[in-house]
Design a protein around this motif. Sequence first.
Motif, PDB file in Angstrom:
ATOM      1  N   ILE A   1       0.840  -1.199   0.000  1.00  0.00           N
ATOM      2  CA  ILE A   1       0.000   0.000   0.000  1.00  0.00           C
ATOM      3  C   ILE A   1       0.874   1.248   0.000  1.00  0.00           C
ATOM      4  O   ILE A   1       0.592   2.224  -0.699  1.00  0.00           O
ATOM      5  CB  ILE A   1      -0.939  -0.012   1.217  1.00  0.00           C
ATOM      6  CG1 ILE A   1      -1.844  -1.234   1.172  1.00  0.00           C
ATOM      7  CG2 ILE A   1      -1.766   1.267   1.276  1.00  0.00           C
ATOM      8  CD1 ILE A   1      -2.674  -1.442   2.412  1.00  0.00           C
ATOM      9  N   VAL A   2       1.946   1.211   0.779  1.00  0.00           N
ATOM     10  CA  VAL A   2       2.876   2.341   0.827  1.00  0.00           C
ATOM     11  C   VAL A   2       3.418   2.640  -0.567  1.00  0.00           C
ATOM     12  O   VAL A   2       3.457   3.793  -1.013  1.00  0.00           O
ATOM     13  CB  VAL A   2       4.028   2.067   1.804  1.00  0.00           C
ATOM     14  CG1 VAL A   2       5.081   3.166   1.718  1.00  0.00           C
ATOM     15  CG2 VAL A   2       3.511   1.949   3.229  1.00  0.00           C
ATOM     16  N   GLN A   3       3.819   1.604  -1.283  1.00  0.00           N
ATOM     17  CA  GLN A   3       4.372   1.804  -2.621  1.00  0.00           C
ATOM     18  C   GLN A   3       3.330   2.373  -3.570  1.00  0.00           C
ATOM     19  O   GLN A   3       3.631   3.244  -4.403  1.00  0.00           O
ATOM     20  CB  GLN A   3       4.936   0.485  -3.158  1.00  0.00           C
ATOM     21  CG  GLN A   3       6.122  -0.047  -2.364  1.00  0.00           C
ATOM     22  CD  GLN A   3       7.215   0.995  -2.161  1.00  0.00           C
ATOM     23  OE1 GLN A   3       7.660   1.638  -3.127  1.00  0.00           O
ATOM     24  NE2 GLN A   3       7.652   1.180  -0.929  1.00  0.00           N
ATOM     25  N   LEU A   4       2.094   1.926  -3.467  1.00  0.00           N
ATOM     26  CA  LEU A   4       1.023   2.467  -4.305  1.00  0.00           C
ATOM     27  C   LEU A   4       0.769   3.940  -4.003  1.00  0.00           C
ATOM     28  O   LEU A   4       0.553   4.746  -4.912  1.00  0.00           O
ATOM     29  CB  LEU A   4      -0.265   1.658  -4.110  1.00  0.00           C
ATOM     30  CG  LEU A   4      -0.267   0.246  -4.700  1.00  0.00           C
ATOM     31  CD1 LEU A   4      -1.528  -0.495  -4.269  1.00  0.00           C
ATOM     32  CD2 LEU A   4      -0.175   0.300  -6.222  1.00  0.00           C
ATOM     33  N   LEU A   5       0.795   4.296  -2.724  1.00  0.00           N
ATOM     34  CA  LEU A   5       0.601   5.696  -2.346  1.00  0.00           C
ATOM     35  C   LEU A   5       1.715   6.581  -2.898  1.00  0.00           C
ATOM     36  O   LEU A   5       1.458   7.681  -3.404  1.00  0.00           O
ATOM     37  CB  LEU A   5       0.543   5.827  -0.823  1.00  0.00           C
ATOM     38  CG  LEU A   5      -0.747   5.411  -0.135  1.00  0.00           C
ATOM     39  CD1 LEU A   5      -0.563   5.435   1.380  1.00  0.00           C
ATOM     40  CD2 LEU A   5      -1.896   6.323  -0.532  1.00  0.00           C
ATOM     41  N   LEU A   6       2.947   6.108  -2.807  1.00  0.00           N
ATOM     42  CA  LEU A   6       4.071   6.883  -3.329  1.00  0.00           C
ATOM     43  C   LEU A   6       3.952   7.053  -4.837  1.00  0.00           C
ATOM     44  O   LEU A   6       4.128   8.159  -5.370  1.00  0.00           O
ATOM     45  CB  LEU A   6       5.384   6.200  -2.966  1.00  0.00           C
ATOM     46  CG  LEU A   6       5.743   6.162  -1.470  1.00  0.00           C
ATOM     47  CD1 LEU A   6       6.953   5.259  -1.235  1.00  0.00           C
ATOM     48  CD2 LEU A   6       6.002   7.559  -0.930  1.00  0.00           C
ATOM     49  N   GLN A   7       3.632   5.967  -5.545  1.00  0.00           N
ATOM     50  CA  GLN A   7       3.490   6.042  -6.999  1.00  0.00           C
ATOM     51  C   GLN A   7       2.371   6.996  -7.398  1.00  0.00           C
ATOM     52  O   GLN A   7       2.531   7.813  -8.313  1.00  0.00           O
ATOM     53  CB  GLN A   7       3.221   4.654  -7.571  1.00  0.00           C
ATOM     54  CG  GLN A   7       4.387   3.687  -7.470  1.00  0.00           C
ATOM     55  CD  GLN A   7       3.990   2.270  -7.840  1.00  0.00           C
ATOM     56  OE1 GLN A   7       2.949   2.037  -8.457  1.00  0.00           O
ATOM     57  NE2 GLN A   7       4.821   1.300  -7.443  1.00  0.00           N
ATOM     58  N   ALA A   8       1.242   6.906  -6.718  1.00  0.00           N
ATOM     59  CA  ALA A   8       0.096   7.746  -7.066  1.00  0.00           C
ATOM     60  C   ALA A   8       0.374   9.224  -6.843  1.00  0.00           C
ATOM     61  O   ALA A   8      -0.245  10.078  -7.477  1.00  0.00           O
ATOM     62  CB  ALA A   8      -1.124   7.304  -6.247  1.00  0.00           C
ATOM     63  N   ASN A   9       1.312   9.518  -5.952  1.00  0.00           N
ATOM     64  CA  ASN A   9       1.634  10.913  -5.647  1.00  0.00           C
ATOM     65  C   ASN A   9       2.994  11.330  -6.219  1.00  0.00           C
ATOM     66  O   ASN A   9       3.534  12.370  -5.830  1.00  0.00           O
ATOM     67  CB  ASN A   9       1.599  11.119  -4.132  1.00  0.00           C
ATOM     68  CG  ASN A   9       0.177  11.097  -3.598  1.00  0.00           C
ATOM     69  OD1 ASN A   9      -0.512  12.105  -3.602  1.00  0.00           O
ATOM     70  ND2 ASN A   9      -0.263   9.928  -3.149  1.00  0.00           N
ATOM     71  N   HIS A  10       3.506  10.516  -7.138  1.00  0.00           N
ATOM     72  CA  HIS A  10       4.737  10.840  -7.872  1.00  0.00           C
ATOM     73  C   HIS A  10       5.917  11.094  -6.937  1.00  0.00           C
ATOM     74  O   HIS A  10       6.689  12.024  -7.113  1.00  0.00           O
ATOM     75  CB  HIS A  10       4.505  12.049  -8.785  1.00  0.00           C
ATOM     76  CG  HIS A  10       3.263  11.939  -9.618  1.00  0.00           C
ATOM     77  ND1 HIS A  10       3.138  11.027 -10.654  1.00  0.00           N
ATOM     78  CD2 HIS A  10       2.071  12.589  -9.534  1.00  0.00           C
ATOM     79  CE1 HIS A  10       1.927  11.139 -11.186  1.00  0.00           C
ATOM     80  NE2 HIS A  10       1.256  12.078 -10.536  1.00  0.00           N
ATOM     81  N   LEU A  11       6.044  10.212  -5.940  1.00  0.00           N
ATOM     82  CA  LEU A  11       7.134  10.297  -4.975  1.00  0.00           C
ATOM     83  C   LEU A  11       8.023   9.066  -5.107  1.00  0.00           C
ATOM     84  O   LEU A  11       7.535   7.953  -5.277  1.00  0.00           O
ATOM     85  CB  LEU A  11       6.585  10.396  -3.552  1.00  0.00           C
ATOM     86  CG  LEU A  11       5.794  11.671  -3.227  1.00  0.00           C
ATOM     87  CD1 LEU A  11       5.023  11.497  -1.916  1.00  0.00           C
ATOM     88  CD2 LEU A  11       6.731  12.865  -3.131  1.00  0.00           C
ATOM     89  N   SER A  12       9.317   9.269  -5.012  1.00  0.00           N
ATOM     90  CA  SER A  12      10.260   8.169  -5.123  1.00  0.00           C
ATOM     91  C   SER A  12      10.252   7.315  -3.862  1.00  0.00           C
ATOM     92  O   SER A  12      10.196   7.843  -2.746  1.00  0.00           O
ATOM     93  CB  SER A  12      11.667   8.724  -5.356  1.00  0.00           C
ATOM     94  OG  SER A  12      12.629   7.689  -5.209  1.00  0.00           O
ATOM     95  N   PRO A  13      10.340   5.992  -4.014  1.00  0.00           N
ATOM     96  CA  PRO A  13      10.475   5.123  -2.830  1.00  0.00           C
ATOM     97  C   PRO A  13      11.702   5.460  -1.992  1.00  0.00           C
ATOM     98  O   PRO A  13      11.733   5.167  -0.795  1.00  0.00           O
ATOM     99  CB  PRO A  13      10.587   3.720  -3.438  1.00  0.00           C
ATOM    100  CG  PRO A  13       9.962   3.830  -4.791  1.00  0.00           C
ATOM    101  CD  PRO A  13      10.261   5.220  -5.261  1.00  0.00           C
TER     102      PRO A  13
END
Length: 201
Positions: free
Chosen positions: A70-82
């Motif tokens: 879920i964390v990775q999906l949130l980062l991707q959806a908000n254009h943030l790098s892991p």
Amino acid sequence: MLSGTDNSTFGNVRGLCARDCYFGPFKFTSKIGTFLDLGANRGMVSLLALSCLGAERAIGVEALENYNGIVQLLLQANHLSPDCAPRYNRFVSSRSSEARDPAQNVSIETIRTEQGIDRFGFVKMDIEGGEIDVFRGPDWLVHVDNLAMEVHPSAGDLSIIPAALRDYSFDFVCVDQSGTRRKINDAMFVYASRNRSLRQL
């Protein structure tokens, strides 16, 4: 998504957006630098720190690995790098608890050392009563500017928390769910600052 019965998504949105239970009592005049999210859950508070408060990094500590996707999906959806949101799947603890079982526990000092951090601009803590163990060795507070935490009096006497905050020169307030000031063992939240960012004082 939020219609029907109460659920964990509704609870997160209600607490973080409607009640603004972690950031609301603070007024920041500059970006917060490094954010430490203790009890990070699915990473929503970290996401707010990165996207709204200009945090450079949001380090999450969450024992449950099932939230990682879920964390990775949130980062991707908000254009943030892991890379800006490293995560520890362990319990945050005192250094003594970490020494007894490092596979399950990690101390704030270990996180600070491994991540090469001098200061945490903001620490959020919601660790279901584990705050008592973390505050048994409060020397990590010297590296913290601001702190917001949900406290759990049912876990035991929390008086070591205000004592430690005083020792490390924090201004702080203990409040219940409605924002009324309470003594620590009757409180739900503690907000603390050592750089005059706290609104409620």
